[in-house]
Design a protein around this motif. Sequence first.
Motif, PDB file in Angstrom:
ATOM      1  N   ILE A  79       0.845  -1.183   0.000  1.00 14.14           N
ATOM      2  CA  ILE A  79       0.000   0.000   0.000  1.00 14.14           C
ATOM      3  C   ILE A  79       0.892   1.249   0.000  1.00 14.14           C
ATOM      4  N   ASP A  80       0.273   2.378  -0.315  1.00 12.02           N
ATOM      5  CA  ASP A  80       0.976   3.663  -0.279  1.00 12.02           C
ATOM      6  C   ASP A  80       0.007   4.697   0.280  1.00 12.02           C
ATOM      7  N   SER A  81       0.359   5.260   1.428  1.00 10.65           N
ATOM      8  CA  SER A  81      -0.515   6.242   2.081  1.00 10.65           C
ATOM      9  C   SER A  81      -0.206   7.673   1.685  1.00 10.65           C
ATOM     10  N   HIS A  82       0.852   7.870   0.876  1.00  9.53           N
ATOM     11  CA  HIS A  82       1.287   9.234   0.573  1.00  9.53           C
ATOM     12  C   HIS A  82       1.710   9.318  -0.893  1.00  9.53           C
ATOM     13  N   THR A  83       0.771   9.690  -1.738  1.00 12.09           N
ATOM     14  CA  THR A  83       1.055   9.882  -3.150  1.00 12.09           C
ATOM     15  C   THR A  83       0.193  11.021  -3.678  1.00 12.09           C
ATOM     16  N   HIS A  84       0.650  11.669  -4.741  1.00 13.60           N
ATOM     17  CA  HIS A  84      -0.018  12.862  -5.266  1.00 13.60           C
ATOM     18  C   HIS A  84      -0.269  12.714  -6.769  1.00 13.60           C
ATOM     19  N   PHE A  85      -1.374  13.330  -7.213  1.00 14.06           N
ATOM     20  CA  PHE A  85      -1.723  13.270  -8.631  1.00 14.06           C
ATOM     21  C   PHE A  85      -2.505  14.528  -9.001  1.00 14.06           C
ATOM     22  N   ILE A  86      -2.335  14.965 -10.260  1.00 13.38           N
ATOM     23  CA  ILE A  86      -3.076  16.118 -10.777  1.00 13.38           C
ATOM     24  C   ILE A  86      -3.934  15.632 -11.935  1.00 13.38           C
ATOM     25  N   PRO A  87      -5.202  15.336 -11.715  1.00 14.85           N
ATOM     26  CA  PRO A  87      -6.063  14.827 -12.783  1.00 14.85           C
ATOM     27  C   PRO A  87      -6.218  15.829 -13.929  1.00 14.85           C
ATOM     28  N   GLU A  88      -6.623  15.301 -15.062  1.00 11.83           N
ATOM     29  CA  GLU A  88      -6.769  16.123 -16.266  1.00 11.83           C
ATOM     30  C   GLU A  88      -7.726  17.286 -16.051  1.00 11.83           C
ATOM     31  N   GLN A  89      -8.809  17.038 -15.322  1.00  9.06           N
ATOM     32  CA  GLN A  89      -9.788  18.099 -15.076  1.00  9.06           C
ATOM     33  C   GLN A  89      -9.164  19.259 -14.304  1.00  9.06           C
ATOM     34  N   VAL A  90      -8.245  18.942 -13.394  1.00  9.93           N
ATOM     35  CA  VAL A  90      -7.562  19.976 -12.615  1.00  9.93           C
ATOM     36  C   VAL A  90      -6.573  20.734 -13.493  1.00  9.93           C
ATOM     37  N   GLN A  91      -5.866  20.004 -14.333  1.00  9.59           N
ATOM     38  CA  GLN A  91      -4.947  20.662 -15.259  1.00  9.59           C
ATOM     39  C   GLN A  91      -5.683  21.647 -16.163  1.00  9.59           C
ATOM     40  N   GLN A  92      -6.852  21.243 -16.623  1.00  2.28           N
ATOM     41  CA  GLN A  92      -7.648  22.123 -17.479  1.00  2.28           C
ATOM     42  C   GLN A  92      -8.086  23.371 -16.709  1.00  2.28           C
ATOM     43  N   TRP A  93      -8.488  23.187 -15.444  1.00  2.00           N
ATOM     44  CA  TRP A  93      -8.910  24.331 -14.631  1.00  2.00           C
ATOM     45  C   TRP A  93      -7.742  25.301 -14.436  1.00  2.00           C
ATOM     46  N   ILE A  94      -6.560  24.782 -14.190  1.00  2.00           N
ATOM     47  CA  ILE A  94      -5.382  25.641 -14.013  1.00  2.00           C
ATOM     48  C   ILE A  94      -5.126  26.449 -15.281  1.00  2.00           C
ATOM     49  N   GLU A  95      -5.203  25.783 -16.433  1.00  2.00           N
ATOM     50  CA  GLU A  95      -4.990  26.473 -17.704  1.00  2.00           C
ATOM     51  C   GLU A  95      -6.016  27.579 -17.912  1.00  2.00           C
ATOM     52  N   GLU A  96      -7.264  27.291 -17.598  1.00  2.00           N
ATOM     53  CA  GLU A  96      -8.333  28.278 -17.798  1.00  2.00           C
ATOM     54  C   GLU A  96      -8.242  29.438 -16.816  1.00  2.00           C
ATOM     55  N   ASN A  97      -7.620  29.209 -15.672  1.00  2.00           N
ATOM     56  CA  ASN A  97      -7.548  30.235 -14.618  1.00  2.00           C
ATOM     57  C   ASN A  97      -6.107  30.656 -14.329  1.00  2.00           C
ATOM     58  N   LYS A  98      -5.231  30.483 -15.299  1.00  2.85           N
ATOM     59  CA  LYS A  98      -3.802  30.728 -15.068  1.00  2.85           C
ATOM     60  C   LYS A  98      -3.504  32.177 -14.699  1.00  2.85           C
ATOM     61  N   THR A  99      -4.247  33.111 -15.255  1.00  2.00           N
ATOM     62  CA  THR A  99      -4.014  34.511 -14.906  1.00  2.00           C
ATOM     63  C   THR A  99      -4.469  34.796 -13.479  1.00  2.00           C
ATOM     64  N   LEU A 100      -5.616  34.254 -13.140  1.00  2.00           N
ATOM     65  CA  LEU A 100      -6.194  34.484 -11.816  1.00  2.00           C
ATOM     66  C   LEU A 100      -5.290  33.969 -10.702  1.00  2.00           C
ATOM     67  N   ILE A 101      -4.710  32.794 -10.875  1.00  2.00           N
ATOM     68  CA  ILE A 101      -3.895  32.185  -9.815  1.00  2.00           C
ATOM     69  C   ILE A 101      -2.392  32.331 -10.094  1.00  2.00           C
ATOM     70  N   ASN A 102      -2.061  33.061 -11.156  1.00  2.00           N
ATOM     71  CA  ASN A 102      -0.662  33.312 -11.520  1.00  2.00           C
ATOM     72  C   ASN A 102       0.097  31.998 -11.713  1.00  2.00           C
ATOM     73  N   ALA A 103      -0.470  31.134 -12.556  1.00  2.00           N
ATOM     74  CA  ALA A 103       0.174  29.862 -12.878  1.00  2.00           C
ATOM     75  C   ALA A 103       1.166  30.062 -14.012  1.00  2.00           C
ATOM     76  N   LYS A 104       2.353  29.475 -13.846  1.00  2.00           N
ATOM     77  CA  LYS A 104       3.392  29.597 -14.866  1.00  2.00           C
ATOM     78  C   LYS A 104       4.027  28.229 -15.106  1.00  2.00           C
ATOM     79  N   TRP A 105       4.243  27.929 -16.385  1.00  2.00           N
ATOM     80  CA  TRP A 105       4.954  26.729 -16.766  1.00  2.00           C
ATOM     81  C   TRP A 105       6.355  27.158 -17.197  1.00  2.00           C
TER      82      TRP A 105
END
Length: 306
Positions: A2-28
Amino acid sequence: MIDSHTHFIPEQVQQWIEENKTLINAKWIKKNEQTTLLSINDKWAFPLNENFTRTQSFTAAYSSFRKALVSPVPQLFLYDQPVDVTSELVQVYNDALVHLKAKDATFEGLATLSLQSPEQAAKELEQAIQQGLKGAIVGPGFGERTLADSFFDPLFEAANATQAVLFVHPLLHSDPRLNHSKLPNLIGVPWETTIAAANLIVQGVLDRYPNITFLLAHGGGFLPYQIGRMSKGFQSWENEFAKLQRTPLEYAASFYYDSVLWDERTLDYLLEIAGKNQVIPGSDFPFELNDWKIDQHKLNQTPSFL
């Protein structure tokens, strides 16, 4: 396994970040041909490898696992944003983790919450539990408030009523004294967990909310390794701690801990302090500092919440 500590960014979240990149100051940020960093509001940039972003790659890593408890990425907590912005991402992220769990029974999920508004966070937690998530990942506090502050009581009341898991996961420490050679991560991260956990003990939160399962990241920070000092203080200043129902060592042994320590000797000490039942395999995958090389047989592979 088992693994109790793992992280993932689902596609729906990635899309939200892209759509709101100015609002949250997201940079790649292109570091080189192989590496792109994601930065949110100019903080805590991290390598955005395919194990974070591609469902096929992430799930393939767990093909031989019985269970994995998936958490949102701390860089996307968005506690410094207006509540309506944070709560919008909370809904998207939590729904996506519910969907991941529905598609593959290997995975359980922890919600993200609008921690800067405990009343809103309580509603989000209740909804997440109703949808089948196990609880939530939370930072060590908000602003100058640690998790033990009465400000967070509405969230703890909801977590206690639903018998939720609260995974206490730090953010990078911003003390300027640590502004060298990755020290905000190497020292600041476990220090934040230590502050949160110690306050949960001395301010009586564990007594008031006994039905919450607290899971501490990165082996509990520095707490288990200074429990002798806390115990001595408990004995020396009895009046200061008269309201507490147990000793510091007993409180420390009531937390659950992941095994992300990278050193068998340190892990063995944690097992001695907390007991095998309280130490659960964890990796911190797919961050750079992840830890797969552990002997899971010495740890609790069947915690009641997984």
